[in-house]
Design a protein around this motif. Structure first.
Motif: not given
Length: 487
Positions: A114, A120, A123, A182, A186, A240
């Motif tokens: 992550s 990042q 996302f 979110r 992931r 993650f």
């Protein structure tokens, strides 16, 4: 705008260049950027070059320009035009983000976490794409826009998505729908099913219409294109840790600096980039090898400790068995004695028989405790044996992994040696070419010296020629004076 008049000292811009510069400019998140190939370049409207057209301009060119600017301003005020621009910009950003993530992940050559910056930003871009055109739902706290609602529909379309949806709902640290959305993205990327889920969701426009406006990105062709681009992310391995990560309060801002590139420096740094990537891979493999060696040493120490404890437990088990046998013999002897005492003292007082019964019950209790102790020791021994077998299996797997990493390290070192040899060869060629250039420069200097000498000689000859001409003229004049005297 019609009242504007062109200054006399400024060139009149042409309509074609104004149109081209305006069409190149895109608007995203109140930023003004322009597309340049596959990269973004910051470009403000005041920085657009308005050079004059080489063709002769007409008197009404400035009026045409003002009309065009008025028309462009009217177009930008149209909501459908703005939504179309936003969809195109988000699709371009998704292309750049996915391509940059795949290239950087393949160059990195390890599982992403992550903290990886390109991941990042991916996302963040996906979050903007899913938020585009969302309908606002009214609650007692006000209007709320969340993309968690559409993502919950995926488990109805694809049964495999029910697992990650349930996992997201069970996470204790998520308190808002944005955080759950979110976390869902992931987990879908970890499953390598993000593209499949997005395609299944986009194909159901009738379900999405409950959450999105008709001209939203998920309702148009750009959404299907982005879903197709997500297939390339299946080559990426990501891991993650959702526990302890604050997904509710993260601010999703796109960092344009990651997608800015100078076109002149891209080709010149390819060789250095390859060498740097190989060196990074070599350092990573060496670090991993050291880590594996340390793990093997720790496991070997644990195995040694287990062997010692196993030996100790085996000795204790043998002692316990001997003690159990001794207790069984004593129990038989006590039984015989008790039976003999019972037979001989049937007519004795009841107190004696009560004492004998208590001694017998204590002996039985003692025997039961020793039996339970033996069972506990045997159970613990079996557990230690199973742990030893698991440790041996783990050591074999680690040894195999170490061998594979060593082979990879050898191949990387071979590649590095090849690159060094190529570098030395190029340096030798460069040195030889520099020597040739130096020799040629020395030869040119010598030729220039000879040329200067010849020029000086020519000047001397010209000067002597002039002197001879003067002397000839003097002699001719003297001869002409002498001839009339003779006549």
């Amino acid at each position: 705008m019609s009242a504007l008049t062109p200054p006399t000292d400024m060139p009149t811009p042409t309509t074609d260049k104004i149109t081209q510069a305006a069409m190149e400019t895109i608007y995203l998140c109140k930023f003004r950027v322009s597309m340049d190939g596959e990269w973004l370049c910051l470009r403000e409207l005041d920085d657009i070059s308005l050079t004059p057209d080489p063709e002769p301009t007409h008197e009404d060119s400035w009026e045409d320009l003002t009309d065009l600017v008025e028309q462009m301003r009217d177009d930008t005020e149209d909501p459908n035009y703005l939504m179309a621009n936003e969809r195109m910009n988000l699709m371009n950003m998704a292309k750049l983000s996915i391509k940059g993530l795949i290239e950087s992940a393949l160059n990195l050559g390890r599982t992403l976490d992550s903290d990886y910056a390109p991941l990042q930003q991916f996302f963040v871009v996906m979050e903007h794409c899913l938020k585009h055109g969302l309908k606002a739902k009214k609650t007692f706290l006000g209007q709320n826009k969340s993309f968690w609602g559409p993502l919950e529909l995926v488990e109805k379309l694809v049964p495999e998505a029910a697992e990650i949806t349930a996992s997201v709902k069970d996470l204790p640290g998520l308190k808002t729908p944005v955080g759950r959305g979110r976390a869902w993205l992931r987990l879908a990327l970890m499953q390598k099913k993000l593209s499949e889920y997005m395609k299944a969701l986009i194909n159901k426009k009738e379900l999405l219409s409950e959450f999105y406006e008709p001209n939203a990105l998920m309702m148009e062709e750009e959404g299907a294109i982005i879903a197709g681009l997500l297939v390339g992310l299946n080559v990426i391995d990501a891991n993650f840790c959702m526990k302890g990560e604050d997904l509710d309060s993260q601010v999703g801002v796109i960092d344009f600096s990651m997608y800015l590139k100078d076109g002149n420096s891209s080709k010149g740094s390819e060789g250095d980039g390859q060498i740097t990537a190989i060196l990074d891979q070599k350092n990573y493999v060496e670090e991993l090898n050291r880590h594996l060696n340390a793990t093997v040493n720790n496991l070997q120490a644990k195995v040694d400790a287990l062997e010692k404890s196993n030996t100790k437990l085996t000795e204790e088990l043998a002692v316990a068995n001997n003690r159990i046998i001794t207790l069984q013999e004593e129990m038989e002897r006590v039984k015989e004695e008790s039976s003999y005492i019972l037979e001989s003292n049937r007519k004795g007082p009841k107190q004696d028989r009560t004492a004998e019964g208590q001694a017998l019950s204590e002996a039985r209790k003692h025997l039961k405790e020793e039996t339970q102790l033996r069972l506990d020791v045997e159970k613990e021994l079996e557990m230690q044996i199973s742990m030893r077998q698991e440790m041996e299996l783990a050591m074999k797997m680690l040894e195999k992994d170490v061998c594979e990493k060593q082979d990879a390290l050898v191949s990387l070192r071979q590649q590095l040696d090849d690159l060094r040899a190529l570098k030395h060869e190029l340096a030798f060629k460069l040195q030889s070419s520099d020597l040739g250039v130096k020799q040629k420069s020395e030869l040119n200097s010598r030729l220039e010296e000879k040329t200067n000498q010849m020029a000086a000689t020519i000047k001397q000859l010209e000067q002597s020629e002039k002197d001879l001409v003067k002397q000839a003229k003097t002699l001719n004049s003297a001869a002409n004076k002498l001839i009339p005297k003779h006549h």
